[in-house]
Design a protein around this motif. Structure first.
Motif, PDB file in Angstrom:
ATOM      1  N   ALA A   2       5.440  -6.516   7.742  1.00 17.85           N
ATOM      2  CA  ALA A   2       6.370  -5.728   6.935  1.00 17.85           C
ATOM      3  C   ALA A   2       5.671  -4.560   6.262  1.00 17.85           C
ATOM      4  N   GLU A   3       4.374  -4.767   5.849  1.00 20.31           N
ATOM      5  CA  GLU A   3       3.667  -3.708   5.137  1.00 20.31           C
ATOM      6  C   GLU A   3       3.527  -2.446   5.973  1.00 20.31           C
ATOM      7  N   LEU A   6       5.842   0.420   5.300  1.00 18.96           N
ATOM      8  CA  LEU A   6       5.849   1.051   3.983  1.00 18.96           C
ATOM      9  C   LEU A   6       5.455   2.525   4.046  1.00 18.96           C
ATOM     10  N   GLU A  53      -2.962  -0.783   3.134  1.00 21.86           N
ATOM     11  CA  GLU A  53      -2.464  -1.751   4.105  1.00 21.86           C
ATOM     12  C   GLU A  53      -3.606  -2.522   4.760  1.00 21.86           C
ATOM     13  N   SER A  56      -4.900  -5.065   2.118  1.00 26.46           N
ATOM     14  CA  SER A  56      -3.943  -5.996   1.522  1.00 26.46           C
ATOM     15  C   SER A  56      -4.031  -7.396   2.119  1.00 26.46           C
ATOM     16  N   ARG A  63      -1.197  -6.751  -2.294  1.00 26.24           N
ATOM     17  CA  ARG A  63       0.047  -7.039  -1.568  1.00 26.24           C
ATOM     18  C   ARG A  63       1.238  -7.027  -2.518  1.00 26.24           C
ATOM     19  N   SER A  64       1.059  -7.594  -3.709  1.00 23.90           N
ATOM     20  CA  SER A  64       2.138  -7.595  -4.699  1.00 23.90           C
ATOM     21  C   SER A  64       2.476  -6.174  -5.127  1.00 23.90           C
ATOM     22  N   GLU A  67       4.599  -4.542  -2.497  1.00 25.17           N
ATOM     23  CA  GLU A  67       5.988  -5.011  -2.532  1.00 25.17           C
ATOM     24  C   GLU A  67       6.774  -4.288  -3.631  1.00 25.17           C
ATOM     25  N   LYS A  68       6.129  -4.105  -4.780  1.00 28.09           N
ATOM     26  CA  LYS A  68       6.772  -3.361  -5.863  1.00 28.09           C
ATOM     27  C   LYS A  68       7.028  -1.915  -5.444  1.00 28.09           C
ATOM     28  N   LYS A  70       7.505  -0.801  -2.430  1.00 30.41           N
ATOM     29  CA  LYS A  70       8.601  -0.762  -1.466  1.00 30.41           C
ATOM     30  C   LYS A  70       9.949  -0.786  -2.171  1.00 30.41           C
ATOM     31  N   ALA A  71      10.082  -1.655  -3.199  1.00 34.81           N
ATOM     32  CA  ALA A  71      11.338  -1.741  -3.946  1.00 34.81           C
ATOM     33  C   ALA A  71      11.648  -0.423  -4.657  1.00 34.81           C
TER      34      ALA A  71
END
Length: 220
Positions: A2-3, A6, A53, A56, A63-64, A67-68, A70-71
């Motif tokens: 998924a990363e 990004l 990437e 990570s 990684r966290s 994710e932030k 990406k949101a």
């Protein structure tokens, strides 16, 4: 993984932040400085993502952070979509006075209300991405080694969809929306037809395709 998605996501949102129509609307709303700051932060993050990437895999904190990011990127994309749509709406009102009543149903009734709402949304996104940029500095990430790739491949954009351009995979969606619009011709009130989904799915592209449809142009 998924990363890996990004980097193109952030690159696309940065390109949208630089869109000429978005710049025009944010300037009219007195939000140009915030738009420029958002664009710069997105470009700064974009430069570091390739290295992030790669690292990570062994760094849970990184990684966290991704994710932030990406949101927040999806949230920024939605905000910029709102600016683009408002710009298209204003273009339509200027170009076609007969459609003003129709358009008034699908946007904010007051430019002042739009400015207030979008200022709050843009500042919220900007606050979040500023925090992520500050965190990014702690990781010691290196810039992307690919110097030949432009930092902003979509810098030059245009607010209108070229009618000669073939867009694949959206014809069925466009036809459904067009049919819904044309089927309302005998109604007293115009129904709002929202297009929603996560960032990067082509909501703005679909709206432009519907706007440029010949039947829609003739009807409205």
């Amino acid at each position: 993984m998924a990363e890996s998605l990004l980097l193109p996501l952030v690159r696309g949102v940065a390109g949208k932040a630089a869109d000429a129509l978005v710049q025009t609307v944010t300037r009219m709303c007195g939000l140009e400085d915030d738009r420029e700051t958002l664009e710069r932060h997105l470009l700064a993050v974009q430069c570091k993502l390739a290295n992030a990437e790669g690292r990570s895999q062994s760094n849970a904190y990184l990684r966290s952070w991704m994710e932030k990011l990406k949101a927040v990127a999806y949230e920024a994309d939605d905000v910029l979509d709102d600016f683009q749509y408002e710009g298209l709406r204003r273009e339509a009102r200027i170009g076609k006075s007969t459609s003003r009543k129709v358009l008034s149903y699908v946007t904010y009734h007051s430019p002042l209300l739009f400015r207030f709402a979008m200022s709050r949304k843009l500042k919220s996104v900007l606050s979040k991405i500023k925090e992520l940029v500050e965190e990014m500095k702690m990781f010691g990430l290196e810039n992307s080694g690919n110097r030949q790739e432009p930092l902003h491949p979509w810098r030059e954009t245009h607010s209108k969809l070229d009618e000669s351009t073939d867009i694949f995979g959206r014809d069925d969606d466009k036809e459904r929306v067009v049919k819904l619009l044309l089927d309302q011709q005998d109604q007293q009130k115009v129904q709002v037809l929202p297009i929603f989904g996560m960032g990067g799915l082509g909501k703005t592209t679909l709206a432009k395709m519907v706007y440029n449809d010949q039947e829609v142009q003739q009807h409205f």
